[in-house]
Design an enzyme around this catalytic site. Sequence first.
Site, PDB file in Angstrom:
ATOM      1  N   ASP B 117      41.388  46.357  57.226  1.00  0.00           N
ATOM      2  CA  ASP B 117      42.522  46.484  56.636  1.00  0.00           C
ATOM      3  C   ASP B 117      42.228  47.869  56.669  1.00  0.00           C
ATOM      4  OD1 ASP B 117      44.650  46.635  55.503  1.00  0.00           O
ATOM      5  OD2 ASP B 117      44.412  45.526  53.876  1.00  0.00           O
ATOM      6  N   TYR B 119      43.383  52.342  54.616  1.00  0.00           N
ATOM      7  CA  TYR B 119      44.209  52.646  53.438  1.00  0.00           C
ATOM      8  C   TYR B 119      45.274  53.667  53.327  1.00  0.00           C
ATOM      9  CZ  TYR B 119      43.332  53.038  48.421  1.00  0.00           C
ATOM     10  OH  TYR B 119      42.807  53.187  46.852  1.00  0.00           O
ATOM     11  N   HIS B 124      50.324  55.469  48.629  1.00  0.00           N
ATOM     12  CA  HIS B 124      50.198  54.243  47.485  1.00  0.00           C
ATOM     13  C   HIS B 124      48.904  54.724  47.118  1.00  0.00           C
ATOM     14  CE1 HIS B 124      48.048  49.924  47.078  1.00  0.00           C
ATOM     15  NE2 HIS B 124      47.291  50.822  48.461  1.00  0.00           N
ATOM     16  N   ARG B 133      42.454  55.103  37.712  1.00  0.00           N
ATOM     17  CA  ARG B 133      40.969  56.164  37.380  1.00  0.00           C
ATOM     18  C   ARG B 133      41.401  57.627  37.018  1.00  0.00           C
ATOM     19  NH1 ARG B 133      39.677  53.915  42.193  1.00  0.00           N
ATOM     20  NH2 ARG B 133      41.005  56.583  43.004  1.00  0.00           N
ATOM     21  N   GLU B 191      50.761  42.853  49.521  1.00  0.00           N
ATOM     22  CA  GLU B 191      50.751  44.067  50.478  1.00  0.00           C
ATOM     23  C   GLU B 191      51.687  44.363  51.607  1.00  0.00           C
ATOM     24  OE1 GLU B 191      46.763  45.314  50.742  1.00  0.00           O
ATOM     25  OE2 GLU B 191      46.917  46.228  48.716  1.00  0.00           O
ATOM     26  N   GLU B 193      52.269  45.390  54.848  1.00  0.00           N
ATOM     27  CA  GLU B 193      51.998  46.221  55.539  1.00  0.00           C
ATOM     28  C   GLU B 193      52.387  46.015  57.427  1.00  0.00           C
ATOM     29  OE1 GLU B 193      47.735  46.228  55.682  1.00  0.00           O
ATOM     30  OE2 GLU B 193      47.276  45.954  53.385  1.00  0.00           O
ATOM     31  N   ASP B 225      49.001  41.208  53.364  1.00  0.00           N
ATOM     32  CA  ASP B 225      47.825  41.198  52.840  1.00  0.00           C
ATOM     33  C   ASP B 225      47.944  41.021  51.073  1.00  0.00           C
ATOM     34  OD1 ASP B 225      44.860  41.769  52.650  1.00  0.00           O
ATOM     35  OD2 ASP B 225      45.265  43.863  52.178  1.00  0.00           O
ATOM     36  N   ARG B 229      44.624  40.774  42.056  1.00  0.00           N
ATOM     37  CA  ARG B 229      43.991  42.077  41.179  1.00  0.00           C
ATOM     38  C   ARG B 229      42.963  41.883  40.477  1.00  0.00           C
ATOM     39  NH1 ARG B 229      46.526  45.030  44.968  1.00  0.00           N
ATOM     40  NH2 ARG B 229      48.122  45.247  46.029  1.00  0.00           N
ATOM     41  N   GLN B 232      39.877  41.050  42.557  1.00  0.00           N
ATOM     42  CA  GLN B 232      39.544  42.099  43.129  1.00  0.00           C
ATOM     43  C   GLN B 232      38.929  43.178  42.220  1.00  0.00           C
ATOM     44  OE1 GLN B 232      42.704  44.043  45.502  1.00  0.00           O
ATOM     45  NE2 GLN B 232      41.823  45.617  45.785  1.00  0.00           N
ATOM     46  N   TYR B 236      34.977  44.471  43.087  1.00  0.00           N
ATOM     47  CA  TYR B 236      34.853  45.506  44.543  1.00  0.00           C
ATOM     48  C   TYR B 236      33.858  46.239  43.806  1.00  0.00           C
ATOM     49  CZ  TYR B 236      37.444  49.234  42.555  1.00  0.00           C
ATOM     50  OH  TYR B 236      37.220  50.604  41.594  1.00  0.00           O
ATOM     51  N   LYS B 245      41.088  38.956  48.343  1.00  0.00           N
ATOM     52  CA  LYS B 245      41.372  39.365  50.205  1.00  0.00           C
ATOM     53  C   LYS B 245      41.730  38.112  50.881  1.00  0.00           C
ATOM     54  CE  LYS B 245      42.894  44.311  49.577  1.00  0.00           C
ATOM     55  NZ  LYS B 245      44.097  44.371  49.242  1.00  0.00           N
ATOM     56  N   THR B 249      46.020  35.409  54.416  1.00  0.00           N
ATOM     57  CA  THR B 249      46.425  37.224  54.956  1.00  0.00           C
ATOM     58  C   THR B 249      48.376  36.535  56.412  1.00  0.00           C
ATOM     59  OG1 THR B 249      44.941  38.574  55.246  1.00  0.00           O
ATOM     60  CG2 THR B 249      46.316  39.342  56.249  1.00  0.00           C
ATOM     61  N   THR B 338      48.452  49.091  53.184  1.00  0.00           N
ATOM     62  CA  THR B 338      49.910  48.798  51.892  1.00  0.00           C
ATOM     63  C   THR B 338      50.660  50.136  52.428  1.00  0.00           C
ATOM     64  OG1 THR B 338      48.546  48.114  50.607  1.00  0.00           O
ATOM     65  CG2 THR B 338      51.035  48.689  49.598  1.00  0.00           C
ATOM     66  N   GLU B 352      51.605  48.489  42.415  1.00  0.00           N
ATOM     67  CA  GLU B 352      52.849  50.059  42.173  1.00  0.00           C
ATOM     68  C   GLU B 352      54.100  49.454  41.369  1.00  0.00           C
ATOM     69  OE1 GLU B 352      51.291  50.243  46.146  1.00  0.00           O
ATOM     70  OE2 GLU B 352      51.573  52.580  45.967  1.00  0.00           O
TER      71      GLU B 352
END
Lengths: 404, 404
Positions: B117, B119, B124, B133, B191, B193, B225, B229, B232, B236, B245, B249, B338, B352
């Site tokens: 997968d 990114y 996104h 962050r 997600e 995708e 996907d 959250r 994760q 992670y 995850k 899927t 995503t 999001e």
Amino acid sequence: MPPFDVPEGNPFGPHNLPYGVFSRAGSDERSVGVRLGDHVLDAGAAAHALGSPYASLLARPSLGPLLAAGRTAWSDVRRALTAWVTVPAHRETVESFLHPLSEVTLHLPFEVADYVDFYASENHSRNVGQIFRPDAADSLTPNWKHLPIGYHGRAGTVVVSGTDVVRPRGQRKAPTDPAPVFGPSVRLDIEAEVGFVVGVPSQMGEPVPLSAFRDHVFGLCLLNDWSARDIQAWEYVPLGPFLGKSFATSVSAWITPLDALEEARVAPPERTHPLLAYLDDAQEERAGYDLHISVAINGRTVSEPPFSTMYWTAAQQLAHMTVNGACLRTGDLYGSGTVSGPTERERGSLLELTWNGRDPLELPDGKRTFLEDGDVVTLTAWAPGPGGTRVGLGEVAGRVVPSP
Amino acid sequence: MPPFDVPEGNPFGPHNLPYGVFSRAGSDERSVGVRLGDHVLDAGAAAHALGSPYASLLARPSLGPLLAAGRTAWSDVRRALTAWVTVPAHRETVESFLHPLSEVTLHLPFEVADYVDFYASENHSRNVGQIFRPDAADSLTPNWKHLPIGYHGRAGTVVVSGTDVVRPRGQRKAPTDPAPVFGPSVRLDIEAEVGFVVGVPSQMGEPVPLSAFRDHVFGLCLLNDWSARDIQAWEYVPLGPFLGKSFATSVSAWITPLDALEEARVAPPERTHPLLAYLDDAQEERAGYDLHISVAINGRTVSEPPFSTMYWTAAQQLAHMTVNGACLRTGDLYGSGTVSGPTERERGSLLELTWNGRDPLELPDGKRTFLEDGDVVTLTAWAPGPGGTRVGLGEVAGRVVPSP
């Protein structure tokens, strides 16, 4: 002639009987083999000749059907094999299906479904933390003592011992570099690990508890999780290792059944933090394995990582991997994570052995920080067996060849 | 009767012809099918009846053999199929092998080898960076514009559209929690995708250049996907997503061949940073795809992510995935990451869309931050086809069912 003449003390005697897949010179036909000393028994052919009901599981080109057959079948087949190689009445028949190891080719013994790699040695994780995050208050991340950290690796690049490993190319960027550069990895490393092989699948949505570990896991192998530290360092934030690991993972050609390792079971290290119920192994008897690993470069032993020091057990890793409802498939493989003991000579990676290149190893052919082209890395191991014997694990060896 | 009577403007007309695998009511036998309007053509049976040389590729229970057959075969088979469903002389024969979609069961159309997968949406990744962050100087990590970030996922839990998804359980720990807690995820997300399906394998040690993308990749599908959250977030660091995850899927039942998407090819966004040679696609013609995705919850469209905005293309992802020498296998699947466009209504995840739960969505049956049990999520998409037509991508739908 061999079989019953396997010398006393041979780590591949009748107390061991690991499984693999072999072909004979000049033939493409693959067969399930069982190692006995320096020979391999064509298990399917022997089963047919002896009229065994297990011929249908053994006369196959892969361990897959045996893996899927389940714990009762695993024990029954092992009992039958033990009889074949120890009861004199079978001697003549069995010997006719033995081939010297030097005359066969060993293959990847099963089709790898999903491959997961863990990070379960406290010593290894603390060493890595100190090397890469020297200013952190704790060398372990906050989650480390609460769950066995793991991630998925590339199943399609799991290769059998003896396969050359091409030095990977990729992007790297030191903090002082203005932009990433591309080229062969200059920090190619190993990780000495133990791999666990799943036989019996599970259903989606149904976690596998600690107590069901031996209903699903057939056996173990040695595993070298080759790692390009420079590629890994640049790529791994935020989603983890990818190309720094995915170019090759080597496994031994022999899968040692858990049934051969009863004497090697030991209690894991004392748990320093309370565990959630699905990981709490206080009631599990001797969930660790006392495996004595050796790491050699070009024949010179550089480390002896003790598997008994692993904080997280294989049963905990399986329970964690499935607690979210993820299912298991026959052929799933998971690595323990790099095995490192508490002392300098027990570290399972060059990253740790040379402290990120600061303290090179002295080898007969010169100093090593990371691997050079032509280097051959060999992992071997043994475990305590019945009556003071040793159970040998098959070696995993690989030679580094230059990038094209 | 249908085939040739597919209405003008139907997105599954003869200009599309996606592939899947189906079985008929009361039968376990799986067959390769080709979608035509609201019908599925039993492609292998039709090939046999019409004396086609492609019967051996199509009369199979999986797309595997066709995937492995390579680009020339893909084009030849597509040309033959186009003739069968458009030339009046074949009409009677072809119609006898058509089944209404409502009367068949669709299956996972190929065995997934490795699942990766990515990114690759700048929107996104910036949204996620800002959410998690908020104090960082740049919402993208320093490597983001230099390589397509990716990681391996769990191939064994890739399921076909229509499969229920059990809400995963696991550990979570908010910063304010003194210790992790265990239970069903309370932040279950999607997600949106696009998945790319590898047909032709490659050799270990031999990177696949940008220019060879269409020699290896057969087609694409829609992919959800599913992501927990809370699980994760706790797990992670440092090795990436794992149990957050790996529980499921979902992919669409129909694989759209790249040959059906010629009109949808567009230039990717302008590159803001110089790229290393193996990723530099300045000379690649229209390496992006103009796919218009819709995300619906319980039938209400909540987002329309534009695939044309993806910064990294599928060809760059393939080149990156193999640049270290990792090989491809038939059935490898990789997700685009995503898909999120620049505006609020174009975001491909609830994380999001609700800005991490701060701004709930208003649905007819109440507000949503993350998914509730019983919610059905459906992704659909279309692409521009020849002569102003639309090429429909098969939907991927899944219902959330409670943890056991």
